[in-house]
Design a protein around this motif. Structure first.
Motif, PDB file in Angstrom:
ATOM      1  N   GLN A  34     -21.699 -10.631  -2.890  1.00 34.32           N
ATOM      2  CA  GLN A  34     -21.610 -12.055  -3.200  1.00 34.32           C
ATOM      3  C   GLN A  34     -20.800 -12.209  -4.481  1.00 34.32           C
ATOM      4  OE1 GLN A  34     -25.910 -13.394  -2.917  1.00 34.32           O
ATOM      5  NE2 GLN A  34     -24.956 -15.067  -1.763  1.00 34.32           N
ATOM      6  N   ALA A  35     -20.082 -13.327  -4.583  1.00 34.22           N
ATOM      7  CA  ALA A  35     -19.211 -13.559  -5.733  1.00 34.22           C
ATOM      8  C   ALA A  35     -19.454 -14.947  -6.300  1.00 34.22           C
ATOM      9  CB  ALA A  35     -17.749 -13.413  -5.345  1.00 34.22           C
ATOM     10  N   ILE A  36     -19.415 -15.047  -7.632  1.00 29.78           N
ATOM     11  CA  ILE A  36     -19.411 -16.342  -8.322  1.00 29.78           C
ATOM     12  C   ILE A  36     -18.063 -16.486  -9.017  1.00 29.78           C
ATOM     13  CG2 ILE A  36     -20.483 -17.815 -10.054  1.00 29.78           C
ATOM     14  CD1 ILE A  36     -23.085 -16.334  -9.623  1.00 29.78           C
ATOM     15  N   ILE A  37     -17.414 -17.621  -8.808  1.00 33.07           N
ATOM     16  CA  ILE A  37     -16.095 -17.892  -9.382  1.00 33.07           C
ATOM     17  C   ILE A  37     -16.243 -19.059 -10.352  1.00 33.07           C
ATOM     18  CG2 ILE A  37     -13.698 -18.486  -8.862  1.00 33.07           C
ATOM     19  CD1 ILE A  37     -14.290 -17.458  -5.982  1.00 33.07           C
ATOM     20  N   PHE A  38     -15.865 -18.844 -11.604  1.00 34.60           N
ATOM     21  CA  PHE A  38     -16.069 -19.858 -12.634  1.00 34.60           C
ATOM     22  C   PHE A  38     -14.782 -20.620 -12.947  1.00 34.60           C
ATOM     23  CE2 PHE A  38     -19.683 -17.043 -13.576  1.00 34.60           C
ATOM     24  CZ  PHE A  38     -20.700 -17.985 -13.643  1.00 34.60           C
ATOM     25  N   CYS A  39     -14.938 -21.944 -13.065  1.00 34.67           N
ATOM     26  CA  CYS A  39     -13.863 -22.816 -13.547  1.00 34.67           C
ATOM     27  C   CYS A  39     -14.365 -23.582 -14.758  1.00 34.67           C
ATOM     28  CB  CYS A  39     -13.436 -23.805 -12.460  1.00 34.67           C
ATOM     29  SG  CYS A  39     -12.723 -23.046 -10.984  1.00 34.67           S
ATOM     30  N   LEU A  96     -11.926 -28.790  -6.605  1.00 34.55           N
ATOM     31  CA  LEU A  96     -10.601 -28.532  -6.047  1.00 34.55           C
ATOM     32  C   LEU A  96     -10.481 -27.097  -5.556  1.00 34.55           C
ATOM     33  CD1 LEU A  96      -7.756 -29.601  -5.511  1.00 34.55           C
ATOM     34  CD2 LEU A  96      -7.128 -28.908  -7.836  1.00 34.55           C
ATOM     35  N   LEU A  97     -10.962 -26.132  -6.347  1.00 33.49           N
ATOM     36  CA  LEU A  97     -10.854 -24.733  -5.938  1.00 33.49           C
ATOM     37  C   LEU A  97     -11.718 -24.452  -4.708  1.00 33.49           C
ATOM     38  CD1 LEU A  97      -9.816 -21.884  -6.336  1.00 33.49           C
ATOM     39  CD2 LEU A  97     -11.697 -21.482  -7.948  1.00 33.49           C
ATOM     40  N   ALA A  98     -12.912 -25.012  -4.673  1.00 34.22           N
ATOM     41  CA  ALA A  98     -13.778 -24.795  -3.509  1.00 34.22           C
ATOM     42  C   ALA A  98     -13.104 -25.316  -2.232  1.00 34.22           C
ATOM     43  CB  ALA A  98     -15.118 -25.481  -3.721  1.00 34.22           C
ATOM     44  N   LYS A  99     -12.433 -26.452  -2.352  1.00 34.54           N
ATOM     45  CA  LYS A  99     -11.709 -26.997  -1.202  1.00 34.54           C
ATOM     46  C   LYS A  99     -10.577 -26.069  -0.775  1.00 34.54           C
ATOM     47  CE  LYS A  99      -9.169 -31.153   0.256  1.00 34.54           C
ATOM     48  NZ  LYS A  99      -8.681 -32.502  -0.158  1.00 34.54           N
ATOM     49  N   LYS A 100      -9.836 -25.529  -1.757  1.00 32.60           N
ATOM     50  CA  LYS A 100      -8.734 -24.612  -1.453  1.00 32.60           C
ATOM     51  C   LYS A 100      -9.246 -23.340  -0.786  1.00 32.60           C
ATOM     52  CE  LYS A 100      -5.181 -26.855  -3.320  1.00 32.60           C
ATOM     53  NZ  LYS A 100      -3.989 -27.278  -2.524  1.00 32.60           N
ATOM     54  N   CYS A 109     -17.611 -21.265   1.597  1.00 36.10           N
ATOM     55  CA  CYS A 109     -17.678 -21.395   0.137  1.00 36.10           C
ATOM     56  C   CYS A 109     -18.560 -22.580  -0.246  1.00 36.10           C
ATOM     57  CB  CYS A 109     -16.265 -21.597  -0.413  1.00 36.10           C
ATOM     58  SG  CYS A 109     -16.191 -21.859  -2.189  1.00 36.10           S
ATOM     59  N   PHE A 110     -19.446 -22.373  -1.218  1.00 30.00           N
ATOM     60  CA  PHE A 110     -20.226 -23.449  -1.812  1.00 30.00           C
ATOM     61  C   PHE A 110     -19.687 -23.729  -3.211  1.00 30.00           C
ATOM     62  CE2 PHE A 110     -24.367 -22.130   0.568  1.00 30.00           C
ATOM     63  CZ  PHE A 110     -23.844 -22.644   1.750  1.00 30.00           C
ATOM     64  N   TYR A 111     -20.025 -24.900  -3.746  1.00 24.76           N
ATOM     65  CA  TYR A 111     -19.745 -25.151  -5.158  1.00 24.76           C
ATOM     66  C   TYR A 111     -20.934 -25.853  -5.791  1.00 24.76           C
ATOM     67  CZ  TYR A 111     -18.502 -30.039  -3.989  1.00 24.76           C
ATOM     68  OH  TYR A 111     -18.521 -31.344  -3.558  1.00 24.76           O
ATOM     69  N   ASN A 171     -13.479 -15.035 -13.271  1.00 26.35           N
ATOM     70  CA  ASN A 171     -13.163 -16.156 -14.149  1.00 26.35           C
ATOM     71  C   ASN A 171     -11.808 -16.706 -13.742  1.00 26.35           C
ATOM     72  OD1 ASN A 171     -15.415 -16.418 -15.954  1.00 26.35           O
ATOM     73  ND2 ASN A 171     -14.801 -14.491 -16.903  1.00 26.35           N
ATOM     74  N   PHE A 172     -11.829 -17.648 -12.793  1.00 27.09           N
ATOM     75  CA  PHE A 172     -10.592 -18.290 -12.351  1.00 27.09           C
ATOM     76  C   PHE A 172      -9.949 -19.004 -13.532  1.00 27.09           C
ATOM     77  CE2 PHE A 172      -8.036 -21.476 -10.128  1.00 27.09           C
ATOM     78  CZ  PHE A 172      -7.492 -20.742  -9.082  1.00 27.09           C
TER      79      PHE A 172
END
Length: 408
Positions: free
Chosen positions: A273-278, A286-290, A298-300, A345-346
């Motif tokens: 599992q991954a967590i991506i931070f903005c 926007l990133l979750a949509k992309k 993908c969840f946000y 860390n996006f």
């Protein structure tokens, strides 16, 4: 490099498999060899510990539990993901007198998701002793809290604003609450919460045990300690700030290259599992949509969402309904999901404290994890500053990352 359909299915379509727990780093294995039985805990508490799957105490638990059981005030520093919650939950449960229906312990945390998680730990550890605990946070029904507090409650876990509201109106009776825990105390004593926490302390009995837990120890804690925490026992297991099991890399790129780089990582990494931070709510959405447009589940999550939606997302992600979560820093405090083995860390953070808490979402409780940082020209100064302040080294990302660094 574009990701294939198979890659997309492997990352996003199925539930995350359970993480292999056989290997653990020194963060949790470098102990004195004590057992939970050696603390003189009751049979009911030991059964709760067994049900949680805890084999032996971690270093912070070895140091903290005996001192807490003596009733001493504590200021403890330990890395994220090394067992701080159980360090105070176990003594609380041991010391609760279930023949009394009054609130006897209060745990303050800075985030609603952390409050829910902490309450679940206390409920599980205390179920054989029949400990009654509740969560009380902003964004939820006050009426439900009032109804619950009219019944037996031994432990309240909550966020400062809601607790002050209930206590000042005497809905929450803290007159016999002799244990106070401030978890993630660096955040609780920030400008957002400091005065509220102080007001809660003034409402509580003068004679009480206060326990502070955090990974960092800013000046705010020192000032607070001198006023509210007489003769504390200091416990510091922070010779190193970053978790031993987390390997850190950076990818130097331009802003327009970030999404392509993320897509490449999805295809190449063995993500559990991954967590991506903005750095902002708008960027998260926007990133979750992309990411969804790329074909990944993908969840946000962020602070501007309704609490019921945040609760659902947190529960579903923890249950493994998706492998990818995009978040603001809402999700950096104490969230304990063992299956997260990659943090990205996006957007690179500006502060070392934020960085430390973000990457601490992987490598939980001695497991291995990977932290990958997207660095633009504008981020270079912050990268060097964070390396210096945390005494750590973030290396350039290699062409191929050894899976043994983050999947064992």
């Amino acid at each position: 490099m574009e990701s294939s359909t198979a890659d997309q299915q492997q990352l996003g379509a199925s539930k995350a498999p359970p993480k292999d727990t056989r290997f653990k780093t020194e963060d949790v294995t470098n102990t004195k060899g004590l057992t939970f039985q050696s603390f003189g805990l009751s049979k009911e508490v030991l059964l709760g510990i067994h049900d949680m799957g805890f084999d032996a105490p971690s270093p912070i638990q070895e140091e903290t539990i005996p001192v807490a059981l003596e009733g001493r005030n504590i200021i403890a520093r330990a890395k994220n993901g090394t067992g701080k919650t159980a360090s105070y939950s176990i003594p609380i449960i041991q010391k609760i007198d279930t023949s009394r229906s009054k609130v006897q312990a209060l745990v303050l945390v800075p985030a609603r998701e952390l409050a829910m998680q902490t309450s679940l730990v206390i409920k599980e550890l205390g179920k054989h002793k029949k400990i009654e605990s509740m969560v009380s946070t902003g964004g939820t029904s006050v009426r439900e809290d009032i109804i619950r507090l009219s019944q037996t409650v031994h432990v309240v876990v909550g966020t400062p604003g809601r607790i002050l509201d209930l206590a000042s109106k005497e809905v929450a009776d803290l007159s016999e609450c002799k244990i106070l825990v401030l978890d993630e105390v660096d955040k609780l004593l920030s400008i957002d919460f400091r005065s509220i926490v102080a007001q809660i302390i003034e409402i509580m009995p003068k004679e009480k045990q206060v326990m502070l837990f955090s990974a960092t120890y800013p000046q705010e804690i020192k000032d607070f300690q001198s006023k509210y925490i007489p003769a504390p026992q200091f416990i510091n297991l922070m010779e190193e700030l970053t978790l031993k099991g987390v390997t850190q890399y950076y990818a130097y790129l331009e802003e327009r290259e970030k999404l392509h780089c993320l897509n490449t990582l999805f295809s190449k990494l063995d993500i559990n599992q991954a967590i991506i931070f903005c750095n902002s709510v708008k960027r998260v959405e926007l990133l979750a949509k992309k990411i969804s447009q790329l074909g990944y589940s993908c969840f946000y999550i962020h602070s501007k969402m309704d609490q019921k939606d945040r609760n659902r997302i947190y529960h579903d992600f923890k249950s493994g309904e998706t492998r990818c979560l995009v978040s603001t820093d809402l999700f950096t405090r104490g969230i304990d999901i063992m299956s997260v083995n990659v943090v990205i860390n996006f957007d690179f953070p500006k502060y070392s404290e934020t960085y430390l808490h973000r990457i601490g979402r992987s490598g939980r409780f001695g497991h291995l994890g990977l932290a990958i940082n997207f660095i633009t020209e504008d981020d270079k100064h912050d990268l060097f500053k964070i390396e210096d302040e945390l005494h750590t080294k973030i290396n350039p990302i290699p062409q191929d990352i050894d899976k043994n660094l983050y999947t064992i």
